[in-house]
Design a protein around this motif. Sequence first.
Motif, short mmCIF file in Angstrom:
data_model
loop_
_atom_site.label_atom_id
_atom_site.label_comp_id
_atom_site.label_asym_id
_atom_site.label_seq_id
_atom_site.Cartn_x
_atom_site.Cartn_y
_atom_site.Cartn_z
N THR A 93 42.97 45.11 36.05
CA THR A 93 42.35 45.88 34.97
C THR A 93 42.65 45.25 33.61
OG1 THR A 93 44.26 47.32 34.62
CG2 THR A 93 42.67 48.02 36.31
N VAL A 94 41.95 45.74 32.61
CA VAL A 94 42.19 45.30 31.24
C VAL A 94 43.63 45.59 30.86
CG1 VAL A 94 41.58 45.73 28.82
CG2 VAL A 94 39.77 45.53 30.55
N ASP A 95 44.13 46.76 31.21
CA ASP A 95 45.52 47.11 30.88
C ASP A 95 46.52 46.18 31.56
OD1 ASP A 95 44.81 49.19 29.18
OD2 ASP A 95 44.88 50.70 30.77
N ASP A 96 46.24 45.76 32.80
CA ASP A 96 47.11 44.78 33.47
C ASP A 96 47.15 43.48 32.67
OD1 ASP A 96 47.47 46.59 35.59
OD2 ASP A 96 46.02 45.57 36.90
N ALA A 97 45.99 43.03 32.20
CA ALA A 97 45.91 41.79 31.43
C ALA A 97 46.68 41.93 30.12
CB ALA A 97 44.45 41.43 31.15
N VAL A 98 46.56 43.07 29.46
CA VAL A 98 47.30 43.30 28.21
C VAL A 98 48.79 43.16 28.47
CG1 VAL A 98 47.92 45.03 26.48
CG2 VAL A 98 45.52 44.76 27.15
N GLU A 99 49.29 43.74 29.54
CA GLU A 99 50.72 43.67 29.86
C GLU A 99 51.16 42.23 30.12
OE1 GLU A 99 53.06 46.07 29.68
OE2 GLU A 99 51.44 47.26 28.83
N VAL A 100 50.36 41.47 30.85
CA VAL A 100 50.69 40.07 31.15
C VAL A 100 50.73 39.26 29.86
CG1 VAL A 100 49.76 37.95 32.19
CG2 VAL A 100 49.88 40.05 33.52
N LEU A 134 36.91 39.69 26.26
CA LEU A 134 36.04 39.88 27.42
C LEU A 134 34.58 40.11 27.00
CD1 LEU A 134 38.36 42.02 29.66
CD2 LEU A 134 37.41 39.78 30.25
N ALA A 135 34.38 40.79 25.89
CA ALA A 135 33.02 41.03 25.40
C ALA A 135 32.33 39.72 25.08
CB ALA A 135 33.06 41.93 24.18
N ALA A 136 33.07 38.76 24.53
CA ALA A 136 32.49 37.46 24.22
C ALA A 136 32.08 36.73 25.49
CB ALA A 136 33.49 36.62 23.43
N PHE A 137 32.85 36.92 26.57
CA PHE A 137 32.52 36.27 27.84
C PHE A 137 31.16 36.73 28.35
CE2 PHE A 137 32.73 36.48 32.56
CZ PHE A 137 32.68 35.12 32.80
N LEU A 186 38.61 44.03 36.33
CA LEU A 186 38.35 42.61 36.10
C LEU A 186 38.08 41.89 37.41
CD1 LEU A 186 41.28 41.78 33.66
CD2 LEU A 186 38.90 42.24 33.06
N GLY A 187 37.08 41.04 37.41
CA GLY A 187 36.85 40.15 38.52
C GLY A 187 37.63 38.87 38.31
N GLU A 232 49.99 35.40 43.65
CA GLU A 232 50.30 36.82 43.84
C GLU A 232 50.18 37.58 42.51
OE1 GLU A 232 54.21 39.37 44.95
OE2 GLU A 232 53.75 37.67 46.27
N ALA A 233 50.72 37.02 41.45
CA ALA A 233 50.66 37.66 40.14
C ALA A 233 49.22 37.71 39.63
CB ALA A 233 51.55 36.94 39.15
N PHE A 234 48.45 36.64 39.86
CA PHE A 234 47.05 36.60 39.46
C PHE A 234 46.27 37.72 40.15
CE2 PHE A 234 42.66 35.19 39.85
CZ PHE A 234 42.37 34.72 38.57
N GLU A 235 46.50 37.88 41.43
CA GLU A 235 45.82 38.92 42.21
C GLU A 235 46.21 40.32 41.76
OE1 GLU A 235 43.38 38.66 44.55
OE2 GLU A 235 43.34 36.51 44.13
N ALA A 236 47.39 40.48 41.18
CA ALA A 236 47.87 41.79 40.74
C ALA A 236 47.19 42.24 39.45
CB ALA A 236 49.39 41.77 40.56
#
Length: 116
Positions: free
Chosen positions: A63-70, A16-19, A31-32, A56-60
Motif C-alpha cells: 500500500t501507499v502507507d507501506d511505501a511511506v514507512e519504507v 505515484l500520480a505522475a506515474f 500498489l502493483g 521478501e521486503a519488496f513483496e511486503a
Amino acid sequence: MTDLARPDRAEVLEMLAAFGQRAAEDVPDELGSLELTWLIAEFEQRYGIEPDLDDEAFEAVRTVDDAVEVFRAAVLAAGGTAANSTAVSGTAADGGTTDTSADATGPAVTAGAARP
C-alpha cells in the motif's frame, strides 16, 4: 531533522500520480509491482537514497502507507541527510546504514546499500 525532511503520504501520492498521469486523489491505495518499482526509482532520484529491499521486503510493500514507512525508514537510516523534493544522485555520506528493525507497519530497510 524535522518530519518535513521525510516523505509523507501526500508526497508519495504525488509521485505515484505522475506515474499514471493522474490526480493524486485518483491514486489507489494498493500498489502493483510495476508501480512500486517506479516509485522506488522516483524516491531514489529525489532523495539520493537507495532503499535496499530484498524480495521478501519488496513483496511486503502493498500500500501507499507501506511505501511511506519504507521511505521514511530509509531517510532515517541514512542519517537524515537526504534532500527533499530535489534530484540528488549518490548514496548516504557514510556509505549506508542498516536498520534491521521491522514491525507491523512495514518491512526492514537497508539504506545506501549497493544494488546487485
